[in-house]
Design an enzyme around this catalytic site. Structure first.
Site, PDB file in Angstrom:
ATOM      1  N   GLY A 129      68.876  16.090  54.206  1.00 18.95           N
ATOM      2  CA  GLY A 129      69.599  14.855  54.498  1.00 18.95           C
ATOM      3  C   GLY A 129      68.744  13.657  54.165  1.00 18.95           C
ATOM      4  N   LEU A 130      69.178  12.885  53.181  1.00 15.29           N
ATOM      5  CA  LEU A 130      68.390  11.734  52.726  1.00 15.29           C
ATOM      6  C   LEU A 130      69.202  10.450  52.789  1.00 15.29           C
ATOM      7  CD1 LEU A 130      66.608  13.421  49.689  1.00 15.29           C
ATOM      8  CD2 LEU A 130      65.538  12.701  51.834  1.00 15.29           C
TER       9      LEU A 130
ATOM     10  N   THR B 160      70.115   7.026  55.358  1.00 11.58           N
ATOM     11  CA  THR B 160      69.269   5.931  55.830  1.00 11.58           C
ATOM     12  C   THR B 160      68.050   6.443  56.583  1.00 11.58           C
ATOM     13  OG1 THR B 160      71.206   4.490  56.004  1.00 11.58           O
ATOM     14  CG2 THR B 160      69.250   3.845  57.232  1.00 11.58           C
TER      15      THR B 160
ATOM     16  N   LYS C 249      72.646  14.131  67.380  1.00  8.88           N
ATOM     17  CA  LYS C 249      73.059  14.205  68.783  1.00  8.88           C
ATOM     18  C   LYS C 249      74.304  15.057  68.974  1.00  8.88           C
ATOM     19  CE  LYS C 249      74.389   9.920  67.514  1.00  8.88           C
ATOM     20  NZ  LYS C 249      73.928   9.332  66.248  1.00  8.88           N
TER      21      LYS C 249
ATOM     22  N   ASP D 190      80.105   8.953  70.825  1.00  7.43           N
ATOM     23  CA  ASP D 190      78.678   8.950  70.480  1.00  7.43           C
ATOM     24  C   ASP D 190      77.829   8.807  71.744  1.00  7.43           C
ATOM     25  OD1 ASP D 190      76.395   8.357  68.359  1.00  7.43           O
ATOM     26  OD2 ASP D 190      76.283   6.763  69.847  1.00  7.43           O
TER      27      ASP D 190
ATOM     28  N   LYS E  28      75.061  11.604  73.740  1.00  5.84           N
ATOM     29  CA  LYS E  28      73.712  11.258  74.190  1.00  5.84           C
ATOM     30  C   LYS E  28      73.573  11.445  75.693  1.00  5.84           C
ATOM     31  CE  LYS E  28      73.435   7.869  70.446  1.00  5.84           C
ATOM     32  NZ  LYS E  28      73.465   6.429  70.097  1.00  5.84           N
TER      33      LYS E  28
END
Length: 429
Positions: A11-12, A14, A107, A203, A207
């Site tokens: 995974g590249l 940000t 997450k 989201d 978390k």
């Protein structure tokens, strides 16, 4: 140990590009603090030719994630793919079964599969680390699992989503409506094209479920997080809250009492002098109460290439140092099952906003409902155009059982003079 720790990055985006940039830009410092060099061996992403602003030519491009997970020249894999299932979880499982350490910023994957991955890591005798999965660059997982490990945590709460906090802060400052600020946030890159996970609280719920497990030693139960986002909040709520001495924040709360785990993500009214009221923009904050250390407050950037990459590399440095501990503070098999404790079982003060027809007797009807449900009013504002000849009524209740207020709100919604579904938010006292 002077041999390099060899890593592969899947995974590249940000964050992934940020990890490469940080490992190369601070290589000398990182080597000194890790006690050994950290060497990128292989990388993977969906688009090979995309310009990511970093030089990837020194590293092997590995198209097959399965081969990357099992490569003999890789000690640790860094999963930055994203998503709770699909390629991310398949890659993570294969890497741990192949005896690799795993670092992840995912997450959703940890919230859904964390216990399983922790078990695989323990069976392999390898580390599983995910500091970057919660609150970006804030080292809250390290703090709960390390610095505060001797404490019994009684409660934990905080602002866990920067997009929602940015939107609410902008609504405060500009007096704008939710929809207008959301469009601005998307244009500036603070919100995704599809913002559902952020603005609906999902989201933050991911978390919170992770933090609850770490804080209380309970099994992760994301499905039991009561989740409500910020779509319903209007400019009038921001203005009324301010007039009553509060600011609105999307807050995740958790506590563990008598075998029951309370987990809730919801918009709340925060007193203007409360630390969370001063957390603006895209910042995150986490507050934990320990029985010996007292109240711990963590605040900082909850997202972005730099802060999140910093958390990923911090985990890699820990592994390079030889640190090996259970991912959730205790062995996965020791995580305690917990029955859910739902919010209507508690007490507290709340904010209620109702749009009503501007005609005699309406206020009497509403107060009668509150009286019959044993709810009393602490303060009230009645002004403002609600459209269709209506006005807004905003009130703060005295402390009452949440179940009683919920019944009162249901009865209000059935009144002929009420023009729309009443809005209720609890107070963070």
């Amino acid at each position: 140990m002077t041999e390099p720790l060899r890593i592969a990055i899947a995974g590249l985006g940000t964050v992934g590009a940020g990890v490469v940039r940080l490992l190369t830009g601070n290589a000398e410092l990182i080597t000194a603090r890790a006690g050994r060099p950290i060497e990128i061996v292989a990388v993977n992403a969906r688009e090979r030719k995309k310009d990511r602003g970093v030089d990837l030519t020194p590293y092997r491009w590995q198209d097959d994630l399965g081969l990357m997970a099992e490569a003999d020249d890789v000690d640790v894999v860094v999963e930055l793919i994203g998503g709770s299932d699909g390629p991310a979880i398949a890659f993570a499982r294969k890497a741990l079964k192949a005896g690799k350490g795993l670092v992840s910023a995912n997450k959703a994957m940890i919230a859904h599969h964390g216990a399983e991955l922790a078990t695989l890591a323990e069976e392999a005798g390898k580390p599983l680390k995910f500091e970057a999965a919660v609150a970006g660059g804030i080292p809250v997982i390290k703090a709960l699992g390390g610095g505060a490990a001797a404490n019994e945590i009684s409660s934990l709460f905080g602002i866990l989503n920067g997009t929602c906090n940015y939107i609410l802060s902008e609504m405060e400052q500009k007096g704008s409506n939710f929809a207008d600020v959301l469009k601005e946030a998307q244009a500036l890159g603070y919100a995704e094209a599809d913002p559902t996970f952020d603005i609906d609280g999902i989201d933050a719920a991911h978390k919170l479920a992770i933090l609850a497990s770490l804080a209380f030693g309970t099994q992760i139960s994301f499905e039991e997080v009561e989740t409500r986002g910020i779509r319903e909040i209007e400019a009038v709520d921001i203005e009324r809250a301010a007039a009553l001495g509060y600011r609105i924040r999307l807050v995740g709360e958790t506590r563990y009492d008598d075998g029951r785990l309370f987990q809730r993500v919801h918009p709340v009214l925060v007193p203007v002098n409360h630390p969370l009221a001063k957390v603006d923009g895209s910042l995150n904050a986490v507050v934990a109460d320990g029985n010996f250390v007292g109240r711990l407050t963590f605040e900082g950037a909850g997202a972005g290439a730099g802060p999140t990459a910093s958390a990923v590399v911090a985990d890699i440095i820990d592994i390079a140092r030889g640190e090996l501990q259970p991912a959730f503070g205790v062995p996965a098999s020791a995580l305690a099952p917990a029955a859910p404790a739902h919010s209507d079982a508690g007490k507290g003060r709340s904010y209620v906003r109702v749009a009503v027809a501007d005609e005699p007797g309406v206020m009497a009807d509403l107060t009668a409902i509150l009286r019959d449900c044993d709810v009393s009013i602490e303060s009230l504002i009645q002004r403002g155009d609600a459209g269709d000849g209506g006005v807004f009524i905003a009130m703060i209740t005295h402390e009452t059982e949440h179940s009683r207020l919920a019944e009162a709100v249901r009865r209000m919604a059935d009144c002929k003079a009420v023009l729309s579904q009443p809005m209720r938010m609890d107070l963070l006292d």
